[in-house]
Design a protein around this motif. Sequence first.
Motif, PDB file in Angstrom:
ATOM      1  N   ASP A   7       0.903  -1.084   0.044  1.00 33.53           N
ATOM      2  CA  ASP A   7      -0.198  -0.172   0.036  1.00 33.53           C
ATOM      3  C   ASP A   7       0.966   1.468   0.465  1.00 33.53           C
ATOM      4  O   ASP A   7       0.551   2.495  -0.159  1.00 33.53           O
ATOM      5  N   ILE A   8       1.671   1.178   0.826  1.00 35.17           N
ATOM      6  CA  ILE A   8       2.584   2.768   0.636  1.00 35.17           C
ATOM      7  C   ILE A   8       3.185   2.944  -0.154  1.00 35.17           C
ATOM      8  O   ILE A   8       3.582   3.947  -0.845  1.00 35.17           O
ATOM      9  N   GLY A   9       4.848   1.598  -0.689  1.00 33.47           N
ATOM     10  CA  GLY A   9       4.841   1.178  -1.961  1.00 33.47           C
ATOM     11  C   GLY A   9       3.509   2.427  -3.045  1.00 33.47           C
ATOM     12  O   GLY A   9       4.638   2.853  -4.104  1.00 33.47           O
ATOM     13  N   ARG A  10       2.707   1.849  -3.184  1.00 36.39           N
ATOM     14  CA  ARG A  10       1.460   2.135  -4.328  1.00 36.39           C
ATOM     15  C   ARG A  10       1.091   3.350  -4.515  1.00 36.39           C
ATOM     16  O   ARG A  10      -0.119   3.507  -5.564  1.00 36.39           O
ATOM     17  N   ALA A  11       0.980   3.436  -3.419  1.00 31.88           N
ATOM     18  CA  ALA A  11       0.335   5.020  -2.774  1.00 31.88           C
ATOM     19  C   ALA A  11       0.489   5.813  -4.155  1.00 31.88           C
ATOM     20  O   ALA A  11       1.893   6.569  -3.988  1.00 31.88           O
ATOM     21  N   PRO A  12      -0.649   7.332  -4.175  1.00 30.18           N
ATOM     22  CA  PRO A  12      -0.309   8.385  -5.381  1.00 30.18           C
ATOM     23  C   PRO A  12       0.666   8.793  -5.414  1.00 30.18           C
ATOM     24  O   PRO A  12       1.288   9.649  -5.704  1.00 30.18           O
TER      25      PRO A  12
END
Length: 355
Positions: A7-12
């Motif tokens: 989630d953190i790595g792919r957050a906008p």
Amino acid sequence: MLGLLRDIGRAPEQRFILGAHTRAFEELLRDFLGAADVVACGSGTSALGLVLTAMGVGAGDEVVVPAFGCAPLAASVVTAGATPVFADVHPHTMVADPDDAERRITEHTRAVMPAHMFSVMADMPRFARIARRRGVRLIEDSAVAQGAVLDRTPAGLWGEAGVFSFVQVKSFGMPGEGGAVVTRDAAIGRRVRMLRNHGQDGTQRFVHHLVGHNSRFDEIQAAFQTYRFAGLPERLERRAAIADYYTERFSALTGRGVTPPPPGREGRCYYVYSLLAERRDELKRHLLDQGVGCHVYYPLPLPLQSAFAPFTKPGDRWPHAEQASRQTLALPVYPHLTDSQVEYIADAVCGFPRG
């Protein structure tokens, strides 16, 4: 945890420091402690330096610190441009002796910085009275004591500001560096918050209100700590239960030159369980031969270390700190020990041959 990383790595927003997870972690600790502010930063060491800077401690100032403890106690003072003044410790608990600390206060003293040691909190009610009476700042090095409570006040909230450390060996450790400043004073919190990020106040990038530092907190670590926080009381209880068992078993050894820490739960956080042993090195070899890991913390008092000796006065001595360095030995107390492992460790200590 893999979900958090994804989630953190792919957050906008692609925000990996000082983002929403850091804010949530700070708010979690703030609400749990009842603090005015909690500021997550790069390490417990940098937390001490940020507090000293926020309080205006600098050249010409003295800060009274324990003679026995971790190097950042003195190094943070030196880095701030001030002079560390070393106070002796209590011979049993190994925390700073309030009477000796007060004796070392001069007209140049800006702050007193007691530290909690191993499993025992410093006598913060006494230090608070001394600070008020002598007109000096009180900084609480609670790096090892997260979860400890004394007189219904959590560790970290006795002074104007306190610090925690989240390095992996601490009771709320994590897989990396990190720390926090905790305070009841919102103004100190605001100043520390700017200092940790190059003096910026968060409203506009590259506008610097103070000469600050880079002591920012990692978003992945913040998410990890927030996730693990719910299990902290259980882990602390397990550590305390192990310590209770050790102390009960070792109480009969005092006459044989092995002294456990004082019993009880008040003002305690069992980050480390440390014995005092007159034949420490022999006991260490005995335990290692039995397959029991053990560790010597602080084999020299701070004022006898070459890094800090230049800040001492000729002829000064710290007999209890020197004794602690000769005698202290830490035993395993991490919460994942099984009952049989704890019993084996205690049996090995109790089986140490008489001299």
